[in-house]
Design an enzyme around this catalytic site. Sequence first.
Site, PDB file in Angstrom:
ATOM      1  N   SER A   1     -50.734  -9.229 -81.704  1.00  0.00           N
ATOM      2  CA  SER A   1     -49.968  -8.240 -81.265  1.00  0.00           C
ATOM      3  C   SER A   1     -49.486  -8.616 -80.037  1.00  0.00           C
ATOM      4  O   SER A   1     -50.236  -9.431 -79.156  1.00  0.00           O
ATOM      5  CB  SER A   1     -51.191  -7.247 -80.997  1.00  0.00           C
ATOM      6  OG  SER A   1     -50.678  -6.280 -80.246  1.00  0.00           O
TER       7      SER A   1
ATOM      8  N   LYS B   1     -54.054   3.316 -88.817  1.00  0.00           N
ATOM      9  CA  LYS B   1     -53.194   4.375 -88.168  1.00  0.00           C
ATOM     10  C   LYS B   1     -53.728   5.833 -88.914  1.00  0.00           C
ATOM     11  O   LYS B   1     -53.896   6.885 -88.473  1.00  0.00           O
ATOM     12  CB  LYS B   1     -51.807   4.375 -88.219  1.00  0.00           C
ATOM     13  CG  LYS B   1     -51.291   3.294 -87.287  1.00  0.00           C
ATOM     14  CD  LYS B   1     -49.831   3.330 -87.539  1.00  0.00           C
ATOM     15  CE  LYS B   1     -49.349   2.369 -86.186  1.00  0.00           C
ATOM     16  NZ  LYS B   1     -47.943   2.461 -86.188  1.00  0.00           N
TER      17      LYS B   1
ATOM     18  N   ASP C   1     -44.874   6.519 -81.545  1.00  0.00           N
ATOM     19  CA  ASP C   1     -43.684   5.500 -82.163  1.00  0.00           C
ATOM     20  C   ASP C   1     -42.379   6.609 -82.400  1.00  0.00           C
ATOM     21  O   ASP C   1     -41.480   5.775 -81.973  1.00  0.00           O
ATOM     22  CB  ASP C   1     -44.291   5.296 -83.659  1.00  0.00           C
ATOM     23  CG  ASP C   1     -45.116   4.174 -83.816  1.00  0.00           C
ATOM     24  OD1 ASP C   1     -45.393   3.289 -82.900  1.00  0.00           O
ATOM     25  OD2 ASP C   1     -45.914   4.242 -84.713  1.00  0.00           O
TER      26      ASP C   1
ATOM     27  N   GLY D   1     -42.757   3.699 -96.345  1.00  0.00           N
ATOM     28  CA  GLY D   1     -44.247   3.464 -95.965  1.00  0.00           C
ATOM     29  C   GLY D   1     -44.861   3.903 -94.955  1.00  0.00           C
ATOM     30  O   GLY D   1     -44.267   5.084 -94.467  1.00  0.00           O
ATOM     31  N   GLY D   2     -45.849   3.386 -94.244  1.00  0.00           N
ATOM     32  CA  GLY D   2     -46.464   4.052 -93.051  1.00  0.00           C
ATOM     33  C   GLY D   2     -45.539   4.242 -91.859  1.00  0.00           C
ATOM     34  O   GLY D   2     -45.926   5.207 -91.280  1.00  0.00           O
TER      35      GLY D   2
ATOM     36  N   ARG E   1     -37.555   1.757-102.548  1.00  0.00           N
ATOM     37  CA  ARG E   1     -37.824   0.980-103.981  1.00  0.00           C
ATOM     38  C   ARG E   1     -38.609   1.747-104.969  1.00  0.00           C
ATOM     39  O   ARG E   1     -38.096   1.892-106.162  1.00  0.00           O
ATOM     40  CB  ARG E   1     -38.465  -0.524-103.583  1.00  0.00           C
ATOM     41  CG  ARG E   1     -38.530  -1.106-104.800  1.00  0.00           C
ATOM     42  CD  ARG E   1     -39.628  -2.458-104.451  1.00  0.00           C
ATOM     43  NE  ARG E   1     -40.577  -2.277-103.772  1.00  0.00           N
ATOM     44  CZ  ARG E   1     -41.385  -3.454-103.520  1.00  0.00           C
ATOM     45  NH1 ARG E   1     -41.129  -4.619-103.767  1.00  0.00           N
ATOM     46  NH2 ARG E   1     -42.659  -2.945-103.238  1.00  0.00           N
TER      47      ARG E   1
ATOM     48  N   LYS F   1     -42.718   7.495-103.859  1.00  0.00           N
ATOM     49  CA  LYS F   1     -43.068   7.423-102.643  1.00  0.00           C
ATOM     50  C   LYS F   1     -41.917   8.221-101.771  1.00  0.00           C
ATOM     51  O   LYS F   1     -42.644   8.794-101.042  1.00  0.00           O
ATOM     52  CB  LYS F   1     -43.292   6.170-102.168  1.00  0.00           C
ATOM     53  CG  LYS F   1     -44.722   5.785-102.421  1.00  0.00           C
ATOM     54  CD  LYS F   1     -45.126   4.222-102.063  1.00  0.00           C
ATOM     55  CE  LYS F   1     -45.266   3.740-100.792  1.00  0.00           C
ATOM     56  NZ  LYS F   1     -45.362   2.307-100.501  1.00  0.00           N
TER      57      LYS F   1
HETATM   58  P1  ATR Z   1     -47.621   1.298 -95.723  1.00  0.00           P
HETATM   59  O1  ATR Z   1     -46.915   1.252 -94.368  1.00  0.00           O
HETATM   60  O2  ATR Z   1     -47.736   2.704 -96.240  1.00  0.00           O
HETATM   61  O3  ATR Z   1     -48.827   0.448 -96.019  1.00  0.00           O
HETATM   62  P2  ATR Z   1     -45.791  -0.679 -96.621  1.00  0.00           P
HETATM   63  O4  ATR Z   1     -46.510  -1.552 -97.228  1.00  0.00           O
HETATM   64  O5  ATR Z   1     -45.835  -0.707 -94.907  1.00  0.00           O
HETATM   65  O6  ATR Z   1     -46.651   0.864 -96.684  1.00  0.00           O
HETATM   66  O7  ATR Z   1     -44.423  -0.107 -96.816  1.00  0.00           O
HETATM   67  C1  ATR Z   1     -43.719  -0.899 -96.617  1.00  0.00           C
HETATM   68  C2  ATR Z   1     -42.264  -0.397 -97.140  1.00  0.00           C
HETATM   69  O8  ATR Z   1     -41.561  -1.539 -97.403  1.00  0.00           O
HETATM   70  C3  ATR Z   1     -42.261   0.577 -98.420  1.00  0.00           C
HETATM   71  O9  ATR Z   1     -41.216   1.304 -98.175  1.00  0.00           O
HETATM   72  C4  ATR Z   1     -42.110  -0.630 -99.280  1.00  0.00           C
HETATM   73  O10 ATR Z   1     -41.617  -0.180-100.653  1.00  0.00           O
HETATM   74  P3  ATR Z   1     -42.460   0.547-101.905  1.00  0.00           P
HETATM   75  O11 ATR Z   1     -42.775   1.700-101.592  1.00  0.00           O
HETATM   76  O12 ATR Z   1     -41.396   0.301-102.894  1.00  0.00           O
HETATM   77  O13 ATR Z   1     -43.459  -0.692-101.871  1.00  0.00           O
HETATM   78  C5  ATR Z   1     -41.310  -1.405 -98.582  1.00  0.00           C
HETATM   79  N1  ATR Z   1     -40.983  -2.926 -99.399  1.00  0.00           N
HETATM   80  C6  ATR Z   1     -42.082  -3.764 -99.210  1.00  0.00           C
HETATM   81  N2  ATR Z   1     -41.634  -4.796 -99.980  1.00  0.00           N
HETATM   82  C7  ATR Z   1     -40.327  -4.570-100.476  1.00  0.00           C
HETATM   83  C8  ATR Z   1     -39.528  -5.148-101.392  1.00  0.00           C
HETATM   84  N3  ATR Z   1     -39.698  -6.588-101.613  1.00  0.00           N
HETATM   85  N4  ATR Z   1     -38.351  -4.789-101.592  1.00  0.00           N
HETATM   86  C9  ATR Z   1     -38.015  -3.416-101.246  1.00  0.00           C
HETATM   87  N5  ATR Z   1     -38.919  -2.756-100.278  1.00  0.00           N
HETATM   88  C10 ATR Z   1     -40.142  -3.079-100.098  1.00  0.00           C
END
Ligand code: ATR
Length: 577
Positions: free
Chosen positions: A14, A71, A108, A136-137, A161, A165
């Site tokens: 960080s 978070k 953010d 994602g988050g 993807r 979600k």
């Molecule tokens: P969180 O924040 O909830 O922990 P995250 O892992 O940070 O979730 O989310 C990462 C984002 O990157 C998600 O939108 C994830 O897509 P999925 O919901 O399909 O997992 C996306 N992501 C991670 N790897 C990926 C890849 N190889 N191709 C496309 N999207 C990807």
Amino acid sequence: MKIFGILAYPVHHSLSPQMHNAGIIEEGIDALYTRFEVRPEHLEEFFQKNFSRNIQESSKISGLSVSVPHKETCQKFLDEIDEAGKKVGAVNTIYWKEKNILCGTNTDYLGFLKSLEEKYELKNLGKKTVLVLGAGGATKAILYALETLNPLPKKVILWNRTVEKAEKLAKSFAVELFSGTVEELEHISKNIDLVINTTSLGMEGDFENISPLTSLFWKPHHTAFDIVYTPLETKFLQECREAGGTGISGEKMFLFQGIAQFEIFHGSLEQQKNISEKTKKIMSLAIQSSSQSVFEFEKNWTVPKISEPEKKDILGTIVAHKQTEIFASLEFFEQKLAMGEFLFSKKLREKKSTPHLIAEIKPASPSKGKVFREGDSVEKIAKMYQENGVSCISVLTDKKFFGGHIQNLKRVRSIVGRNFPLLRKDFIVHPAQIFEARYFGADAVLLMKSVLSTEKIEQFLQICTKLGMDALVEVHTAEELAEVLTKTSAEIIGINSRDLKTLQIDPQNFQNILAFGKKHFPEKMKEKIFISESGISSYEDVQNTSQNADAILVGTGILLEKTDELRVQKIQELLVS
Ligand code: ATR
């Protein structure tokens, strides 16, 4: 002193501590910002230990930045979550509201809007279509930010993807779902204006050099915004730029979310402290200065441009920049640093017929430019020094002006072993740097009278003693020596022949100042260790300028020799003096 910090796991990479501490020092706030590396299973215990609910006074921590993976889960330990925090569903900032309510919010989304605003007219978004990638988050903060705009964007399209979600998110935000493949996004490309990547693709590590989109997607009218900021230029941004579009890196979003936190931490919520442009700039510099690895830094280091007015007070120029380099060290109070064993003073007190040689690892200097040659490394020089009998090694850690790095202490330690005394040579302006020195393996630090008040020197000496470390207190004038002798507990005194304001050397300075001390403070001079510094590069120099010194400190005098053999000869020459 108030304590703030970043709560995350892992937390090592960080850049928040550097950014916040730079601002804290610039604003003169009595606080320190550190790292709290807490595993998810220890989160409850962490909150119990550090916060008494409803009472700020008896809580150890005054505010937190929160990052992955806490978070969402941190929320159950808070008294209140504000609208932004609730809507985003993630808290990145914890602070005390009215001294008795532990509150969570999210900055953010503000960081995103501010950074976008720097390159993009937000008022024009009313006519624009935005494509958001990911679910994602981090995505919710972006969708919430877009919802706060007036006018609202013409349309927000969400793609992820994993479609399920994205569907979930579409229940709480006004977005249109795109459920096709990445390749199918190319068909709607011409209708899109702004594309925001909220996925982890492109981030340093496993995902580096991967873009969430195909290169065929991009058109010249596009603007790409990446929330990823390590590396600064992701493939996603690069491909948009190559097609003629505009790319915005996540670095500024990180900065602005941090500035918003800073204003919450150090002001009251109702009347948030508005920090100066200068502080914002320092916070931004701290991010840039810390975002490279030591090896990248070394490879790319160039002699900094120093303007004519800056040259007139080179010391002031260096010190003004110092606060951007602070790694942040309060974690060390918590994590119990391994105590030092006063190795530096022990070594220098060993009786020897000639002065001890403290040899310096100095990659560059403002007066000489690059000192390291092709093929040099801190490891190589450390080995050469140790093998040839120097007593201690001084490791320059200033980055901008001397091309050093705090990590160099660790690198040298890995070569010389545990029991070899190392001095951290830097411009110490804050206690955090002393903890940092110990953490990275130093046995001693340099404290400069030309930089620090006498009270600060004494305060820092006490910290050193608690850590089992020595301090080399450096003076240049008779007045400075008198101050240090009469008002501090300094045991090791360096007399610098160089005037750090002008960089000029007076070869007789050591003798003159020593004679002054002996004449006026004979009792106080006893038992002290005296080190002659600067301008020493030969047997004659030592004989002429450093008589009665317990040690001499030499850097460029050795390193500027043309070959490694000549460097070794030089060390031997200095050792027999
Ligand atoms: P969180 O924040 O909830 O922990 P995250 O892992 O940070 O979730 O989310 C990462 C984002 O990157 C998600 O939108 C994830 O897509 P999925 O919901 O399909 O997992 C996306 N992501 C991670 N790897 C990926 C890849 N190889 N191709 C496309 N999207 C990807």
